[in-house]
Design an enzyme around this catalytic site. Structure first.
Site, PDB file in Angstrom:
ATOM      1  N   ARG A  71      -5.508   0.263   8.676  1.00 22.35           N
ATOM      2  CA  ARG A  71      -4.091  -0.089   8.606  1.00 22.35           C
ATOM      3  C   ARG A  71      -3.402   0.363   9.884  1.00 22.35           C
ATOM      4  NH1 ARG A  71      -3.746   2.539   2.683  1.00 22.35           N
ATOM      5  NH2 ARG A  71      -4.589   0.816   1.471  1.00 22.35           N
TER       6      ARG A  71
ATOM      7  N   ALA B 161      -3.965  -7.858  -3.708  1.00 25.47           N
ATOM      8  CA  ALA B 161      -3.529  -6.491  -3.981  1.00 25.47           C
ATOM      9  C   ALA B 161      -4.739  -5.573  -4.164  1.00 25.47           C
ATOM     10  CB  ALA B 161      -2.679  -6.471  -5.248  1.00 25.47           C
ATOM     11  N   GLY B 162      -4.567  -4.328  -3.780  1.00 21.18           N
ATOM     12  CA  GLY B 162      -5.562  -3.295  -4.083  1.00 21.18           C
ATOM     13  C   GLY B 162      -4.792  -2.049  -4.453  1.00 21.18           C
ATOM     14  N   HIS B 163      -4.773  -1.705  -5.730  1.00 21.59           N
ATOM     15  CA  HIS B 163      -3.983  -0.578  -6.210  1.00 21.59           C
ATOM     16  C   HIS B 163      -4.921   0.556  -6.627  1.00 21.59           C
ATOM     17  CE1 HIS B 163      -0.333  -3.387  -7.184  1.00 21.59           C
ATOM     18  NE2 HIS B 163      -0.708  -3.414  -5.932  1.00 21.59           N
TER      19      HIS B 163
ATOM     20  N   ASP C 136       0.810  -1.225   0.000  1.00 23.57           N
ATOM     21  CA  ASP C 136       0.000   0.000   0.000  1.00 23.57           C
ATOM     22  C   ASP C 136       0.841   1.272   0.000  1.00 23.57           C
ATOM     23  OD1 ASP C 136      -2.188  -1.707   0.126  1.00 23.57           O
ATOM     24  OD2 ASP C 136      -2.225  -1.657   2.315  1.00 23.57           O
ATOM     25  N   GLU C 137       1.994   1.224  -0.632  1.00 21.72           N
ATOM     26  CA  GLU C 137       2.883   2.396  -0.673  1.00 21.72           C
ATOM     27  C   GLU C 137       2.415   3.412  -1.697  1.00 21.72           C
ATOM     28  OE1 GLU C 137       3.857  -0.754  -1.116  1.00 21.72           O
ATOM     29  OE2 GLU C 137       5.350  -1.288   0.394  1.00 21.72           O
ATOM     30  N   GLY C 138       1.454   3.033  -2.562  1.00 24.77           N
ATOM     31  CA  GLY C 138       1.006   3.933  -3.621  1.00 24.77           C
ATOM     32  C   GLY C 138       1.475   3.466  -4.995  1.00 24.77           C
ATOM     33  N   LYS C 139       1.701   2.159  -5.126  1.00 25.43           N
ATOM     34  CA  LYS C 139       2.223   1.603  -6.386  1.00 25.43           C
ATOM     35  C   LYS C 139       1.283   1.898  -7.557  1.00 25.43           C
ATOM     36  CE  LYS C 139       2.283  -2.408  -4.329  1.00 25.43           C
ATOM     37  NZ  LYS C 139       2.040  -2.012  -2.930  1.00 25.43           N
TER      38      LYS C 139
ATOM     39  N   LYS D 175       2.807  10.200  -0.159  1.00 27.58           N
ATOM     40  CA  LYS D 175       2.052  10.622   1.029  1.00 27.58           C
ATOM     41  C   LYS D 175       2.802  11.599   1.929  1.00 27.58           C
ATOM     42  CE  LYS D 175      -1.566   7.923   1.792  1.00 27.58           C
ATOM     43  NZ  LYS D 175      -2.503   6.838   2.149  1.00 27.58           N
TER      44      LYS D 175
ATOM     45  N   GLN E 270       1.850  -6.197  -3.189  1.00 25.67           N
ATOM     46  CA  GLN E 270       2.284  -6.315  -1.796  1.00 25.67           C
ATOM     47  C   GLN E 270       3.533  -5.442  -1.572  1.00 25.67           C
ATOM     48  OE1 GLN E 270       1.366  -9.660  -3.463  1.00 25.67           O
ATOM     49  NE2 GLN E 270      -0.522  -8.681  -2.901  1.00 25.67           N
TER      50      GLN E 270
HETATM   51  P1  GDP Z   1      -0.835   0.345  -3.519  1.00 25.25           P
HETATM   52  O1  GDP Z   1      -1.412  -0.952  -3.050  1.00 25.25           O
HETATM   53  O2  GDP Z   1       0.626   0.433  -3.291  1.00 25.25           O
HETATM   54  O3  GDP Z   1      -1.206   0.687  -4.938  1.00 25.25           O
HETATM   55  O4  GDP Z   1      -1.483   1.474  -2.579  1.00 25.25           O
HETATM   56  P2  GDP Z   1      -3.034   1.586  -2.163  1.00 25.25           P
HETATM   57  O5  GDP Z   1      -3.800   2.079  -3.319  1.00 25.25           O
HETATM   58  O6  GDP Z   1      -3.502   0.341  -1.491  1.00 25.25           O
HETATM   59  O7  GDP Z   1      -2.932   2.653  -1.000  1.00 25.25           O
HETATM   60  C1  GDP Z   1      -2.440   3.932  -1.206  1.00 25.25           C
HETATM   61  C2  GDP Z   1      -3.513   4.943  -0.840  1.00 25.25           C
HETATM   62  O8  GDP Z   1      -2.941   6.228  -0.752  1.00 25.25           O
HETATM   63  C3  GDP Z   1      -4.606   5.057  -1.887  1.00 25.25           C
HETATM   64  O9  GDP Z   1      -5.793   5.432  -1.259  1.00 25.25           O
HETATM   65  C4  GDP Z   1      -4.079   6.193  -2.779  1.00 25.25           C
HETATM   66  O10 GDP Z   1      -5.132   6.865  -3.458  1.00 25.25           O
HETATM   67  C5  GDP Z   1      -3.444   7.088  -1.780  1.00 25.25           C
HETATM   68  N1  GDP Z   1      -2.274   7.853  -2.218  1.00 25.25           N
HETATM   69  C6  GDP Z   1      -1.300   7.492  -3.104  1.00 25.25           C
HETATM   70  N2  GDP Z   1      -0.341   8.452  -3.144  1.00 25.25           N
HETATM   71  C7  GDP Z   1      -0.731   9.415  -2.283  1.00 25.25           C
HETATM   72  C8  GDP Z   1      -0.131  10.650  -1.848  1.00 25.25           C
HETATM   73  O11 GDP Z   1       0.939  11.045  -2.266  1.00 25.25           O
HETATM   74  N3  GDP Z   1      -0.825  11.376  -0.917  1.00 25.25           N
HETATM   75  C9  GDP Z   1      -2.022  10.952  -0.402  1.00 25.25           C
HETATM   76  N4  GDP Z   1      -2.611  11.733   0.500  1.00 25.25           N
HETATM   77  N5  GDP Z   1      -2.595   9.810  -0.790  1.00 25.25           N
HETATM   78  C10 GDP Z   1      -1.945   9.031  -1.690  1.00 25.25           C
HETATM   79  P1  IMO Z   2      -0.940  -4.215  -2.254  1.00 24.00           P
HETATM   80  O1  IMO Z   2      -0.483  -4.748  -3.586  1.00 24.00           O
HETATM   81  C1  IMO Z   2      -0.961  -4.670   2.077  1.00 24.00           C
HETATM   82  C2  IMO Z   2      -1.047  -8.749   3.672  1.00 24.00           C
HETATM   83  C3  IMO Z   2      -2.301  -9.219   4.365  1.00 24.00           C
HETATM   84  C4  IMO Z   2      -1.714 -10.215   5.354  1.00 24.00           C
HETATM   85  C5  IMO Z   2      -0.582 -10.852   4.554  1.00 24.00           C
HETATM   86  C6  IMO Z   2      -0.943 -12.171   3.879  1.00 24.00           C
HETATM   87  O2  IMO Z   2      -2.239  -3.501  -2.297  1.00 24.00           O
HETATM   88  O3  IMO Z   2       0.148  -3.423  -1.602  1.00 24.00           O
HETATM   89  P2  IMO Z   2      -2.486 -12.858   1.824  1.00 24.00           P
HETATM   90  O4  IMO Z   2      -3.916 -12.497   1.510  1.00 24.00           O
HETATM   91  O5  IMO Z   2      -1.510 -12.432   0.781  1.00 24.00           O
HETATM   92  O6  IMO Z   2      -2.321 -14.287   2.203  1.00 24.00           O
HETATM   93  O7  IMO Z   2      -2.167 -12.012   3.160  1.00 24.00           O
HETATM   94  O8  IMO Z   2      -0.221  -9.907   3.565  1.00 24.00           O
HETATM   95  N1  IMO Z   2      -1.261  -8.237   2.301  1.00 24.00           N
HETATM   96  C7  IMO Z   2      -1.181  -6.938   1.967  1.00 24.00           C
HETATM   97  N2  IMO Z   2      -0.999  -5.845   2.734  1.00 24.00           N
HETATM   98  N3  IMO Z   2      -1.068  -4.540   0.735  1.00 24.00           N
HETATM   99  C8  IMO Z   2      -1.241  -5.629  -0.042  1.00 24.00           C
HETATM  100  O9  IMO Z   2      -1.220  -5.556  -1.399  1.00 24.00           O
HETATM  101  C9  IMO Z   2      -1.343  -6.898   0.561  1.00 24.00           C
HETATM  102  N4  IMO Z   2      -1.520  -8.155   0.105  1.00 24.00           N
HETATM  103  C10 IMO Z   2      -1.466  -8.966   1.173  1.00 24.00           C
HETATM  104  O10 IMO Z   2      -2.948  -8.157   5.023  1.00 24.00           O
HETATM  105  O11 IMO Z   2      -1.139  -9.540   6.448  1.00 24.00           O
HETATM  106 MG    MG Z   3      -2.939  -1.653  -1.775  1.00 26.84          MG
END
Ligand code: GDP
Ligand code: IMO
Ligand code: MG
Length: 414
Positions: A302, A38-40, A12-15, A328, A221
């Site tokens: 989180r 994953a949730g991007h 969830d770094e913002g990929k 972020k 991840q």
């Molecule tokens: P991913 O799994 O690495 O793609 O990241 P996620 O989408 O799960 O989580 C990142 C969250 O931060 C999402 O809600 C994005 O819309 C948001 N986001 C990404 N970059 C930034 C940023 O620079 N600032 C803020 N405030 N939000 C961001």
């Molecule tokens: P993105 O791509 C954050 C975490 C789960 C759990 C562990 C194992 O959006 O960054 P799993 O379902 O893979 O067996 O779960 O890994 N986890 C993540 N945490 N971002 C993700 O993907 C994740 N995918 C799995 O919360 O702790």
């Molecule tokens: Mg994510």
């Protein structure tokens, strides 16, 4: 060359946002591991989209998007995802390609994931319950079903024998379930997926490399969730590191180019497992609220904490990161002071290495206080600039991109 972009923390770094931002420079975007755990998130032109299996280059109309062999696919979720984005996505049928060697997540894999987590009780991993681990177990156990199998005559029989085996395991765990409806939906989704182009993606990608095409591999991840080097056993079941690109797409190491490592200006983790800089207090809650730190896939809150430099140096080393992307930074806006962990104190002595027994030892983070900043619009105020310089020195790697908001446009090159 195949450039790589991946998360350096616990996901969830913002990929998604950064892949979408960089995609105009590439011909092909490819996912190489993970699945719908994953949730991007992407935000552009007033749209907000969360992608689980589809690569984040899908909204750039010139980009081919490949779901690579290292990915595990749940046909039901992939179908829903395709149907959701089709109204705002040009030519998805021409631009989304699926590897024949990608493994299938069956309804019974989802149930096995739930049954296994329930059996673990307090020791549960906190999985996303998407069936990721049982599917990779069947892959390495040489029992898996792959996308290419859906076109073969014996497919339904193979499915049945897989499911029968799974049912025994689930019943042994005394877990109640009924997948009748889910199975119907699953077979309907298989028919839906047959309309898409399923390819030998290793040949496709290597041919594209010979033609000089530019490819970006999108990690899912984060590096601390890697099956080998993460906080085992609180990890996912795939190699989330740069090395996973070679096996997850079929490209040789010599083709790897830039490695973009993404990290948040602070740190988060969802699910169980160690998190040395976690803030289980009001400050942690403030970070969660300001950063909207709730899972994009499961909606779970989180866990939040300060940035962890030993942890980042570890994952920069493992991935061969050539440039950093910080996201972020805007969330820390308005804080008088922030902190960065420079070392771990364990049993009275300090270390800058991530210990083998991270899950068992008590760690006190050694924190450095840093002046906060007040930022307006897309600018880097002096205190934020000096935080960036500080991180570049401590991480021995340049920070080339800074993200200051969720929208595609809220992004700066340095
Ligand atoms: P991913 O799994 O690495 O793609 O990241 P996620 O989408 O799960 O989580 C990142 C969250 O931060 C999402 O809600 C994005 O819309 C948001 N986001 C990404 N970059 C930034 C940023 O620079 N600032 C803020 N405030 N939000 C961001
Ligand atoms: P993105 O791509 C954050 C975490 C789960 C759990 C562990 C194992 O959006 O960054 P799993 O379902 O893979 O067996 O779960 O890994 N986890 C993540 N945490 N971002 C993700 O993907 C994740 N995918 C799995 O919360 O702790
Ligand atoms: Mg994510």
């Amino acid at each position: 060359m195949v450039d790589v972009i991946l998360g350096l923390q616990w996901g969830d770094e913002g990929k998604g946002k950064i892949v979408d931002f960089l995609a105009p420079n590439y011909d092909i975007i490819a996912r190489f591991q993970g699945g719908p755990n994953a949730g991007h998130s992407l935000e552009f032109d007033g749209h907000k989209v969360v992608l689980n299996t589809i690569p984040s280059g899908i909204f750039q109309s010139h980009c081919i998007n490949i779901i690579g062999n290292g990915v595990v696919i749940d046909p039901i979720l992939l179908r829903k995802e395709i149907e959701k984005i089709t109204p705002i996505c040009a030519d998805i049928k021409k631009r989304l390609l699926i590897s024949k060697k990608a493994h299938l997540i069956l309804p019974s894999h989802r149930t096995m994931d739930a049954a296994s987590e329930a059996a673990k009780g307090a020791l549960k991993i906190g999985s996303t319950l998407r069936g990721i681990t049982p599917t990779y177990q069947d892959k390495t156990g040489r029992n898996g079903l792959r996308i290419g199998d859906i076109f073969t005559p014996g497919f339904t029989e193979k499915y049945k024998s897989q499911t029968a085996r799974h049912t025994e395991t689930i019943l042994a765990l005394k877990f109640d379930f009924d997948n009748t409806e889910l199975e119907k939906e699953w077979f309907a989704a298989i028919e839906f997926i047959k309309q898409f182009t399923c390819i030998d993606s290793e040949y496709y990608i290597n041919q594209a490399l010979r033609e000089g095409k530019k490819i970006l591999a999108e990690g899912a991840q984060g590096s601390m969730l890697d099956i080998d080097f993460g906080t085992y056993p609180f990890v996912t079941s795939s190699n989330t590191l740069t090395s996973g690109v070679c096996t997850g797409l079929g490209v040789a190491p010599k083709h790897i180019g830039e490695v973009y490592g993404i990290f948040k200006a602070y740190c988060t983790r969802v699910g169980s497992g160690p998190f040395p800089t976690e803030l289980d207090n009001d400050m942690g809650e403030l970070l969660r609220q300001k950063g909207h730190e709730f899972g994009a896939t499961t909606g779970r809150p989180r866990r939040t904490g300060w940035i962890d430099l030993p942890q980042l140096n570890y994952t920069i080393m493992l991935n061969g990161v050539t440039q950093l992307v910080m996201t972020k930074a805007d969330v820390l806006n308005g804080f008088n002071e922030i902190f960065a962990c420079e070392a771990y104190e364990i049993n009275g002595s300090n270390t800058t290495e991530v210990p083998y027994d991270l899950c068992d030892v008590e760690i006190t983070p050694v924190l450095n206080k840093i002046e906060g900043w007040s930022q307006q619009g897309l600018e880097l105020p002096p205190a934020l600039d000096s935080y960036i310089h500080y991180l570049e020195t401590k991480l021995s790697t340049p920070i080339k991109i800074v993200s200051l908001g969720p929208d595609r446009k809220a992004t700066l090159f340095r």
